[in-house]
Design an enzyme around this catalytic site. Structure first.
Site, PDB file in Angstrom:
ATOM      1  N   GLU A 345      12.769  11.188  -4.014  1.00 23.13           N
ATOM      2  CA  GLU A 345      13.505   9.944  -3.871  1.00 23.13           C
ATOM      3  C   GLU A 345      14.933  10.103  -4.377  1.00 23.13           C
ATOM      4  O   GLU A 345      15.151  10.589  -5.492  1.00 23.13           O
ATOM      5  CB  GLU A 345      12.846   8.821  -4.683  1.00 23.13           C
ATOM      6  N   CYS A 346      15.898   9.707  -3.590  1.00 25.99           N
ATOM      7  CA  CYS A 346      17.304   9.583  -3.981  1.00 25.99           C
ATOM      8  C   CYS A 346      17.836  10.855  -4.663  1.00 25.99           C
ATOM      9  O   CYS A 346      18.213  11.797  -3.979  1.00 25.99           O
ATOM     10  CB  CYS A 346      17.493   8.354  -4.866  1.00 25.99           C
TER      11      CYS A 346
END
Length: 475
Positions: A345-346
């Site tokens: 994620e991210c």
């Protein structure tokens, strides 16, 4: 890493309150963390919650309480799921403090949907309002009175003045608030030249990156004990009791719901990658998985694991160290080629890219995806996201609806791919490219959106299923 799986369930209901502000930056984190730390210092069992999508404030609240902080997000979670989490965690404590976000009535639309006020209403908790008194006196009373009358369903029981100047300044504001609103002032925090919470591009510096996080929490506890009437605060809290008839549907957070069959899921957790919701970790552990913490900066290779979870964080602050750990990057690439399931994620997505450029210098990263990043001065995406899975990937069935959030300053400067190959359609939010998100390579799935396991219940079972499939693969 574990939640409160072995904690004692209190025989009497906890007492709780919501600490809110007139706006972001009003000082509610200083008050909330200080109050939690001071109560814990006095020997009380305190459970802290953070409203909305947030990792940094949650981390500080957890440090202050000496136990994980949990997030309550009315947008991401169904109401019954949110209440279930709140009541099951609250039963483990004497006192419960919920830190709001943004301004008290700030939501996503004209009606203030998903605001801190709305959360306080359906948690049936009173509000302690923190007001920044910089360059104002009697007007503070007008602001508090406005909040008091704006929504009569919300009970503001106390006010905390923040950033007051002289004793005369404090006296005028205190007397004005109490005279015109009838709401008692619980304390007044003076303006300070020293910022316990140094600011950075994404807000407060995270605890793991703070050189003296323990000292910072102790300092805030000292300030709370000096400038806040903790006795009055405790008296103003309301009992936290599970609504009649709802307890039958509650699954305690410490109850295991599955067998992991020896599955091990790696978790990259270090100075660069820190953004993990405790509920996500609990969800995996409740399915019987063993979580293995990994430091991508210092460790030379991946340990024996069946899947890997790389959360968000600040890879840019550790870009040189991550780039120079070539043996770890090589180990990660080798395991990806062997089919290791990886969910990122991210910040984790950036780490799996080819490079990141910072102030004219380029740092080589894992290179799983042919993407080059840079960091901008202004946010490139900020807010809630709604996605629909439209292509095959290792973790989510087709058609899965994902609600999450994104907050990033990173920007894609070069990508050798096409947006129609991304696995998710963005119905809300920015995503990776052209209103799409979700890069896929072999058993790797990486996206800008952060998910919360209580808002996306498919996430944890998908992780476990992918891990089991990899573990059971033919030798």
């Amino acid at each position: 890493m574990m939640g409160n799986n072995q904690a004692h369930i209190s025989e009497t209901p906890a007492a709780g309150a919501v600490i809110a502000g007139l706006s972001g930056g009003s000082g509610k984190s200083v008050v909330a963390v200080g109050a939690v730390a001071a109560l814990a210092r006095r020997g009380h069992t305190v459970m802290a919650f953070k409203k909305g999508p947030d990792y940094i404030d949650s981390g500080w609240l957890g440090l202050a309480a000496g136990r994980p902080c949990f997030n309550l997000d009315p947008y991401l979670m169904k109401r019954e799921v949110l209440l279930n989490s709140f009541y099951t965690q609250s039963c483990l404590a004497e006192y419960v403090l919920v830190e709001g976000n943004r301004g008290l009535f700030d939501g996503v639309d004209l009606e203030g949907a998903y605001s801190t006020a709305e959360l306080a209403f359906f948690l049936k908790l009173p509000v302690i309002l923190v007001v920044d008194c910089t360059k104002t006196t009697r007007t503070v009373a007008a602001l508090v009175a406005g909040c008091q009358r704006f929504d009569r369903r919300i009970e503001i029981r106390g006010v905390v003045l923040n950033r007051v100047g002289t004793s005369r300044h404090e006296s005028i504001v205190r007397r004005s608030v109490e005279h015109y609103t009838g709401i008692p002032v619980l304390g007044a925090f003076p303006r300070s030249r020293e910022d316990v919470f140094p600011q950075r591009h994404l807000g407060i510096t995270p605890g793991p990156e703070h050189a003296d996080a323990g000292v910072a929490v102790a300092t805030l506890a000292d300030r709370a004990e000096k400038f806040l009437d903790l006795g009055k605060l405790m008296q103003m809290m309301a009992p936290v009791s599970c609504p009649e008839g709802s307890s039958a549907g509650i699954t305690p957070p410490f109850a295991k719901t599955g067998k992991g069959d020896g599955l091990k899921i790696g978790l990259i957790r270090d100075e660069a990658f820190q953004f993990y919701y405790q509920e996500n970790l609990d969800a995996l552990q409740n399915l019987g998985v063993e979580l293995i913490e990994i430091n991508a900066i210092t460790e030379k290779k991946l340990p024996e694991i069946d899947a890997l979870y790389i959360g968000g964080g600040f890879p840019e602050t550790s870009a040189r160290a991550l780039s120079e750990n070539m043996s770890f990057l090589a180990s990660l690439r080798e395991m990806v080629e062997k089919g290791l399931p990886v969910y990122a994620e991210c910040g984790g997505l950036i780490f799996l890219g080819r490079s990141i450029s910072l102030e004219g210098e380029k740092f080589t990263l894992a290179g799983i995806f042919p993407v080059d990043f840079t960091l901008e001065r202004k946010p490139q995406a900020h807010g809630y996201t709604d996605l629909v899975v439209t292509a095959d990937n290792p973790f989510y069935p087709l058609g899965t609806e994902i609600s999450g959030h994104e907050f990033r300053y990173s920007k894609v400067v070069d990508w050798e791919g096409k947006s129609d190959t991304l696995a998710c359609r963005m119905d809300r939010g920015v995503g990776f490219a052209e209103k799409r998100d979700g890069l896929v390579y072999k058993n790797v799935f990486a996206l800008y959106t952060h998910v919360h396991s209580l808002g996306t219940p498919e996430w944890a079972p998908g992780m476990v299923q992918a891990a089991r499939k990899f573990k059971d693969r033919p030798s």
